[in-house]
Design a protein around this motif. Structure first.
Motif, mmCIF file in Angstrom:
data_model
loop_
_atom_site.group_PDB
_atom_site.id
_atom_site.type_symbol
_atom_site.label_atom_id
_atom_site.label_comp_id
_atom_site.label_asym_id
_atom_site.label_seq_id
_atom_site.Cartn_x
_atom_site.Cartn_y
_atom_site.Cartn_z
ATOM 1 N N LEU A 105 0.841 -1.192 0.000
ATOM 2 C CA LEU A 105 0.000 0.000 0.000
ATOM 3 C C LEU A 105 0.879 1.245 0.000
ATOM 4 N N GLN A 106 0.501 2.222 -0.791
ATOM 5 C CA GLN A 106 1.271 3.460 -0.898
ATOM 6 C C GLN A 106 0.595 4.643 -0.215
ATOM 7 N N TYR A 107 -0.714 4.530 0.074
ATOM 8 C CA TYR A 107 -1.469 5.686 0.554
ATOM 9 C C TYR A 107 -2.256 5.403 1.833
ATOM 10 N N PHE A 108 -1.764 4.556 2.685
ATOM 11 C CA PHE A 108 -2.446 4.205 3.928
ATOM 12 C C PHE A 108 -1.655 4.743 5.114
ATOM 13 N N LEU A 109 -2.297 5.555 5.942
ATOM 14 C CA LEU A 109 -1.716 6.157 7.149
ATOM 15 C C LEU A 109 -0.492 7.015 6.829
ATOM 16 N N LYS A 110 -0.674 7.949 5.909
ATOM 17 C CA LYS A 110 0.396 8.841 5.486
ATOM 18 C C LYS A 110 0.349 10.166 6.244
ATOM 19 N N SER A 111 1.508 10.718 6.511
ATOM 20 C CA SER A 111 1.599 12.026 7.150
ATOM 21 C C SER A 111 1.304 13.112 6.120
ATOM 22 N N GLU A 112 1.083 14.316 6.608
ATOM 23 C CA GLU A 112 0.862 15.463 5.720
ATOM 24 C C GLU A 112 2.055 15.655 4.783
ATOM 25 N N LYS A 113 3.248 15.546 5.326
ATOM 26 C CA LYS A 113 4.474 15.736 4.533
ATOM 27 C C LYS A 113 4.571 14.694 3.421
#
Length: 145
Positions: A105-113
């Motif tokens: 997964l590339q877009y799960f639980l990502k920070s704002e940065k």
């Protein structure tokens, strides 16, 4: 845990939903008023564009007791989820192919940065408290599908 619950929902919904490329070709404003962007279309017909997918994910997360919101830029929509008091980005639309092909997964639980490295995710965050937005992405372990 909340992470495991969120991951299960994210993967499950991603395994049954298809991105509607025909709808995506239509004018942005036509999509807004179309039934294809609705929660109903994603959950009943298993097909939609980012706005419907984000809305469906939000409603399922809320129903399971997790705090989740939708956020968007001019031409894309995704979600925030609160885990351990911090808000993280997640974009199921962008992870649909990863889920279906068994990739990471590339877009799960990502920070704002980390999420804003992708131009389609740049927005003025008004949906969550600025103080509580995660500054680092949250690692998670792979769980069973």
């Amino acid at each position: 845990t909340d992470i495991e619950k969120a991951l299960f929902i994210y993967r499950y919904l991603g395994s049954i939903v298809l991105y509607d490329y025909d709808m995506a070709k239509e004018n942005h404003f036509a999509r807004i008023i179309s039934d294809r962007t609705s929660l109903h279309d994603v959950l009943i017909n298993n097909k939609g564009v980012c706005s419907g997918i984000a809305m469906a994910l939000k409603e399922i997360m809320l129903a399971s007791g997790l705090k989740c919101k939708s956020v968007g830029s001019f031409d894309h929509q995704w979600n925030f989820i609160q885990i351990e008091g911090k808000w993280y980005h997640m974009d199921l639309t962008c992870d649909l192919n990863n889920i279906k092909s068994g990739k990471r997964l590339q877009y799960f639980l990502k920070s704002e940065k980390n999420i804003s490295k992708d131009e389609s995710h740049i927005c003025n965050t008004i949906y969550a408290d600025k103080d509580k937005i995660a500054t680092r992405s949250l690692p998670y372990t792979k769980s069973k599908k």
